[in-house]
Design an enzyme around this catalytic site. Structure first.
Site, PDB file in Angstrom:
ATOM      1  N   GLY A  14       0.779  -1.227   0.000  1.00  0.00           N
ATOM      2  CA  GLY A  14       0.000   0.000   0.000  1.00  0.00           C
ATOM      3  C   GLY A  14       0.810   1.275   0.000  1.00  0.00           C
ATOM      4  N   ASP A  44       8.361  -4.650  14.947  1.00  0.00           N
ATOM      5  CA  ASP A  44       7.061  -4.384  15.549  1.00  0.00           C
ATOM      6  C   ASP A  44       7.167  -3.013  16.201  1.00  0.00           C
ATOM      7  OD1 ASP A  44       4.713  -4.199  16.943  1.00  0.00           O
ATOM      8  OD2 ASP A  44       5.072  -5.947  18.231  1.00  0.00           O
ATOM      9  N   VAL A  45       6.584  -1.987  15.571  1.00  0.00           N
ATOM     10  CA  VAL A  45       6.757  -0.620  16.074  1.00  0.00           C
ATOM     11  C   VAL A  45       6.107  -0.419  17.429  1.00  0.00           C
ATOM     12  CG1 VAL A  45       7.027   0.398  13.781  1.00  0.00           C
ATOM     13  CG2 VAL A  45       4.726   0.208  14.790  1.00  0.00           C
ATOM     14  N   TYR A  60     -10.041   3.763  15.351  1.00  0.00           N
ATOM     15  CA  TYR A  60      -9.157   4.234  14.276  1.00  0.00           C
ATOM     16  C   TYR A  60      -9.201   5.754  14.191  1.00  0.00           C
ATOM     17  CZ  TYR A  60      -7.180   4.872   9.602  1.00  0.00           C
ATOM     18  OH  TYR A  60      -6.417   5.277   8.533  1.00  0.00           O
ATOM     19  N   ILE A  70      -7.815   6.152  -0.204  1.00  0.00           N
ATOM     20  CA  ILE A  70      -6.755   5.683  -1.086  1.00  0.00           C
ATOM     21  C   ILE A  70      -7.050   4.225  -1.445  1.00  0.00           C
ATOM     22  CG2 ILE A  70      -4.274   5.378  -1.377  1.00  0.00           C
ATOM     23  CD1 ILE A  70      -5.133   8.299  -0.925  1.00  0.00           C
ATOM     24  N   THR A 125      -6.412   1.020  -1.466  1.00  0.00           N
ATOM     25  CA  THR A 125      -5.555   0.023  -0.830  1.00  0.00           C
ATOM     26  C   THR A 125      -6.434  -1.057  -0.213  1.00  0.00           C
ATOM     27  OG1 THR A 125      -5.563   1.111   1.328  1.00  0.00           O
ATOM     28  CG2 THR A 125      -3.859   1.809  -0.244  1.00  0.00           C
TER      29      THR A 125
END
Length: 243
Positions: free
Chosen positions: A12, A47-48, A140, A173, A175
């Site tokens: 993406g 893994d952030v 989100y 977008i 994706t």
């Protein structure tokens, strides 16, 4: 040669951003859980949401490239639910990646860039959902609002150290994340066409549309820009809600 770290680059928007930097001749290190299909870019499984993972990604970039000029925080997840239906586990998952992950990467980047003669640039990928809520995506929406607020805070606190921090807020977008929202509808194709019809430019965005803006913000032409949020949505949110 300039160096950049891009998170969430396995697909993406993140993949398009990393590919654009590679095409422009940058040294690129990507961080994600799965390997991106990208030539001429390094990758580190990351893994952030784990502070140690974020620190290791920044350290790896400095070790490989000698310095770190730009960090693009793109890694993100979403849960398509209202607040009433969202579980504690789902809340934690979205906040861990979208908020804690951005925080971890920004902190690691600031600590490194503050000691560099030319500072650096942090570009956070947000969403128009930060200011215009998408129905059925409560956590989100909240997480992207936090990303914008953190962007402004970093710009204010660390501008004197030569660090610029900006956000790019994409709209719809094309994706897999967008497809997941359309798939919730009884007729996904009709939902997609309806969304397209709401865009003044007559189409959904592409990952490359976002990558173009990111590439410009990372460069010297944007040297006086910090703390700003750049909307990339084909005019969707510019419209009056009264049609």
């Amino acid at each position: 040669m300039s160096s950049v770290v891009v998170t969430g680059a396995s697909s993406g928007i993140g993949w398009a951003i990393a590919r654009r930097f590679v095409a422009d001749g940058w040294s690129v290190l990507t961080g994600s859980r799965s390997t991106p299909d990208l030539d001429d870019a390094e990758w580190l499984r990351t893994d952030v949401a784990d502070p140690a993972g974020a620190d290791a990604l920044v350290a790896a970039a400095v070790e490989q490239f000698g310095s770190l000029d730009v960090v693009v925080n793109n890694a993100g997840v979403q849960v398509e639910k209202t607040i009433a239906d969202t579980t504690d586990e789902e809340f934690d998952h979205v906040i861990d990646v979208n908020v804690r992950g951005v925080f971890n990467m920004c902190r690691a980047a600031v600590r490194e860039m503050a000691g560099q003669p030319d500072g650096g640039v942090i570009i956070n990928i947000g969403s128009v959902a930060a200011t215009h809520a998408d129905a059925g995506m409560a956590v989100y929406n909240a997480s992207k609002g936090a990303v914008e607020a953190l962007t402004r805070a970093i710009a204010v606190d660390h501008g004197h150290q030569g660090i610029r921090c900006v956000a790019v807020s994409p709209g719809w977008i094309a994706t897999a994340l967008a497809d997941a929202v359309f798939d919730l509808e009884a007729d996904p194709d009709a939902a997609r066409q309806a969304a397209i019809g709401r865009h003044p430019v007559g189409r959904l965005g592409t990952p490359d549309d976002v990558a173009e803006v990111v590439a410009w913000l990372a460069g010297p032409a944007a040297s006086f820009i910090s703390g700003s949020v750049f909307t990339v949505d084909g005019g969707l949110t510019a419209q009056s809600p009264i049609g």
